[in-house]
Scaffold this active site. Structure first.
Site, mmCIF file in Angstrom:
data_model
loop_
_atom_site.group_PDB
_atom_site.id
_atom_site.type_symbol
_atom_site.label_atom_id
_atom_site.label_comp_id
_atom_site.label_asym_id
_atom_site.label_seq_id
_atom_site.Cartn_x
_atom_site.Cartn_y
_atom_site.Cartn_z
ATOM 1 N N LYS A 163 0.830 -1.211 0.000
ATOM 2 C CA LYS A 163 0.000 0.000 0.000
ATOM 3 C C LYS A 163 0.872 1.273 0.000
ATOM 4 O O LYS A 163 2.067 1.213 0.274
ATOM 5 C CB LYS A 163 -0.964 -0.018 1.191
ATOM 6 C CG LYS A 163 -1.796 -1.304 1.297
ATOM 7 C CD LYS A 163 -2.780 -1.493 0.131
ATOM 8 C CE LYS A 163 -3.170 -2.941 -0.100
ATOM 9 N NZ LYS A 163 -4.097 -3.539 0.808
HETATM 10 C C1 LIG Z 1 -5.022 -4.809 1.104
HETATM 11 C C2 LIG Z 1 -6.505 -4.775 1.048
HETATM 12 C C3 LIG Z 1 -7.303 -5.141 2.154
HETATM 13 C C4 LIG Z 1 -6.754 -5.813 3.371
HETATM 14 O O1 LIG Z 1 -5.756 -5.110 4.021
HETATM 15 P P1 LIG Z 1 -4.846 -5.867 5.115
HETATM 16 O O2 LIG Z 1 -4.214 -4.719 5.873
HETATM 17 O O3 LIG Z 1 -3.857 -6.668 4.358
HETATM 18 O O4 LIG Z 1 -5.710 -6.666 5.974
HETATM 19 C C5 LIG Z 1 -8.666 -4.961 2.055
HETATM 20 N N1 LIG Z 1 -9.244 -4.480 0.944
HETATM 21 C C6 LIG Z 1 -8.523 -4.133 -0.148
HETATM 22 C C7 LIG Z 1 -9.236 -3.585 -1.344
HETATM 23 C C8 LIG Z 1 -7.138 -4.282 -0.136
HETATM 24 O O5 LIG Z 1 -6.432 -3.982 -1.235
#
Ligand SMILES: *Cc1c(COP(=O)(O)O)cnc(C)c1O
Length: 363
Positions: A163
């Site tokens: 992210k």
């Molecule tokens: C990465 C992601 C998540 C989950 O995030 P985590 O911190 O890995 O639990 C949820 N929704 C979307 C669209 C994502 O890209």
């Protein structure tokens, strides 16, 4: 990070509290709760809303599997909304036909760093009295009509390594509902209502009692301090990503087989979390998986965000979802591919990727 390690306090404490305040202030959020992941945030939200068997949660199938897994693990039923073919996002028009008297929550996804058209979605949810929680995993720093995602309503952010802002693993639950925030804060740490640091610094008794059974989703100070450092650089990261994305769009404009995502028409700021393209499989001589493999041979790593959730094995075999149910989602699921995009890339790197794309398509 080294200071935290030496400080004698490495789990949730002052650094996590500081990161919460910094993130809330960056977004303009009324409050924020730091968590071990966005998935943990979704789990806590479903628990806080008491969602379980007989309840329906509406979300797109073009999303990460975590949301849908959480819904199913809670005993509730996922109801999938189709998406706009060019932005990969739901609109109120996609969501409305999915609502029923059993709908207990709507979870739209801000995709790739673009922002959803929230006003009509908020009006729809409010008119039906259904809670709305934005999946803001891609949207740290994204804006809708001049306001940051997280400033209004409830939004869950992810700080997973891919992210725009990372804490290694982590997440943030932002909301303008103080009661919901207090509930999430309590549920994230055993239902005690106070975590270990609160007890240490606020002189609360270690005899603190369970108010309701809770979970263990607190973010450590080690992770939080990384988040604070990343947050201080987020605007620079986004500016750099925007520049690289613009270069991609320019260089790919003449490549017939490549269809970049469309930019939403409403006023928003794109955080450019991902640079997603679709391979026009009617024109190209190879399919998307072959395209990704051929790029990999040329040392270009790509991603797939995402394979439609409803067509993954469990959801097909156990829950009976079938191809054809969500045409725009499925069309994209077979064609999307995320090209490399990260702040340390140069414009020459972008040109190298595009050259490799052209070479692969010409082969
Ligand atoms: C990465 C992601 C998540 C989950 O995030 P985590 O911190 O890995 O639990 C949820 N929704 C979307 C669209 C994502 O890209």
């Amino acid at each position: 990070m080294a200071d935290v390690l030496r400080s004698g306090w490495i789990t949730t404490g002052a650094r996590a509290a500081a990161f919460e305040e910094e993130f809330a202030s960056y977004c303009g959020a009324a409050g924020a709760v730091a968590l071990a992941s966005a998935t943990g945030g979704m789990h806590l939200l479903l628990a806080a809303l008491g969602i379980g068997p007989g309840d329906e949660v509406v979300t797109p199938a073009m999303t990460w599997v975590s949301t849908v897994n959480c819904i199913v693990l809670a005993g509730a039923t996922p109801v999938f909304a189709d998406i706009d073919r060019d932005t990969l996002m739901v609109s109120s028009r996609h969501l409305e036909p999915c609502l029923s008297e059993r709908t207990r929550l709507i979870v739209p996804v801000h995709f790739a760093g673009a922002a959803l058209d929230l006003d009509p979605i908020r009006r729809l949810a409010a008119s039906r009295g259904i809670p709305l929680a934005e999946d803001a995993a891609h949207a740290a720093g994204s804006e809708y009509k001049g306001r940051k995602i997280g400033a209004d309503g409830t939004a869950i952010f992810s700080f997973h390594p891919i992210k725009n802002l990372t804490t290694g693993e982590g997440g943030m639950f932002c909301s303008d509902d103080p009661e919901l925030l207090a509930r999430i804060r309590r549920l994230k740490f055993h239902g005690l209502g106070v975590d270990a640091h609160d007890r240490a610094t606020q002189g609360r008794a270690p005899q603190a009692e369970v108010v309701e059974p809770g979970y263990k989703y607190n973010l450590t100070d080690m992770a939080a301090v990384l988040g604070s450092g990343q947050l201080a650089r987020l605007e620079r990261f986004i500016a750099r990503r925007a520049l690289l994305a613009a270069r991609y769009r320019e260089l790919l404009a003449g490549v017939d087989e490549i269809i970049p995502l469309g930019l939403p028409p409403h006023a928003m700021r794109h955080a450019w979390h991902l640079f997603i393209v679709r391979l026009d499989t009617d024109r190209a001589r190879l399919d998307r998986d072959g395209f990704m493999a051929a790029l990999k041979e040329r040392n270009i790593g790509t991603g797939l965000h995402f394979r439609a959730v409803h067509l993954q094995r469990y959801y097909r075999e156990v829950m009976g979802f079938r191809p054809g149910m969500l045409p725009a989602t499925e069309w994209n699921s077979e064609r999307i591919c995320s090209l490399p995009l990260f702040p340390a890339m140069t414009e020459e790197d972008v040109a190298t990727v595009v050259d490799a794309v052209k070479e692969v398509l010409a082969r």
